[in-house]
Design a protein around this motif. Structure first.
Motif, PDB file in Angstrom:
ATOM      1  N   ASP A  43      33.970  38.880  37.272  1.00  0.00           N
ATOM      2  CA  ASP A  43      33.918  39.100  38.718  1.00  0.00           C
ATOM      3  C   ASP A  43      34.288  40.524  39.121  1.00  0.00           C
ATOM      4  O   ASP A  43      34.121  40.896  40.283  1.00  0.00           O
ATOM      5  N   ARG A  44      34.789  41.319  38.187  1.00  0.00           N
ATOM      6  CA  ARG A  44      35.202  42.694  38.499  1.00  0.00           C
ATOM      7  C   ARG A  44      34.368  43.679  37.687  1.00  0.00           C
ATOM      8  O   ARG A  44      34.176  43.504  36.494  1.00  0.00           O
ATOM      9  N   LYS A  45      33.891  44.714  38.341  1.00  0.00           N
ATOM     10  CA  LYS A  45      33.110  45.758  37.672  1.00  0.00           C
ATOM     11  C   LYS A  45      33.566  47.121  38.178  1.00  0.00           C
ATOM     12  O   LYS A  45      33.902  47.282  39.349  1.00  0.00           O
ATOM     13  N   VAL A  46      33.578  48.095  37.295  1.00  0.00           N
ATOM     14  CA  VAL A  46      33.806  49.488  37.650  1.00  0.00           C
ATOM     15  C   VAL A  46      32.488  50.204  37.423  1.00  0.00           C
ATOM     16  O   VAL A  46      32.009  50.287  36.294  1.00  0.00           O
ATOM     17  N   MET A  47      31.885  50.681  38.507  1.00  0.00           N
ATOM     18  CA  MET A  47      30.603  51.382  38.421  1.00  0.00           C
ATOM     19  C   MET A  47      30.855  52.886  38.478  1.00  0.00           C
ATOM     20  O   MET A  47      31.547  53.368  39.374  1.00  0.00           O
ATOM     21  N   LEU A  70      31.578  49.268  33.723  1.00  0.00           N
ATOM     22  CA  LEU A  70      32.643  48.774  32.861  1.00  0.00           C
ATOM     23  C   LEU A  70      33.162  47.451  33.401  1.00  0.00           C
ATOM     24  O   LEU A  70      33.192  47.235  34.615  1.00  0.00           O
ATOM     25  N   SER A  71      33.580  46.562  32.510  1.00  0.00           N
ATOM     26  CA  SER A  71      34.141  45.270  32.893  1.00  0.00           C
ATOM     27  C   SER A  71      35.612  45.238  32.508  1.00  0.00           C
ATOM     28  O   SER A  71      35.948  45.058  31.333  1.00  0.00           O
TER      29      SER A  71
END
Length: 105
Positions: A89-93, A77-78
């Motif tokens: 620059d931010r990701k939720v894996m 998710l971004s």
């Protein structure tokens, strides 16, 4: 509803007990502030503000195939930045691990 919720529906494989089909719905929702939509005065001269809450949500709704006792990437998710735009620059894996456990009667 604010906060986090998780729905998971696993289904064992027909021919292989190590294969698991997983339906996953994960949601993170939080209140980020309020937006004033209208300000005015009533007939008595009292001032008022009409505001609505600002809600932000990250949601992952997917169906994946897993192997028992192994981690699987369910999705990425971004999240948005302070300006409300997607922040590259931010990701939720999101990873899941499914285990088939024996049931002893």
């Amino acid at each position: 509803n604010l906060g986090s919720s998780l729905e998971a529906e696993p289904t064992l494989g027909v021919n292989d007990n190590d294969a698991i089909d997983l339906r996953l719905l994960s949601t993170l929702i939080w209140h980020t502030g309020d937006t004033v939509w209208h300000e005015g005065k009533d007939a008595a001269g009292n001032t008022f503000k009409m505001s609505m809450p600002d809600i932000y949500a990250l949601e992952l709704n997917t169906v994946i195939a897993c192997i028992s006792d192994q981690y699987t990437l369910a999705g990425i998710l971004s999240p948005k930045n302070a300006e409300g735009k997607v922040d590259p620059d931010r990701k939720v894996m999101v990873f899941v691990k499914c285990d088939v456990l024996p049931v002893i009667p």
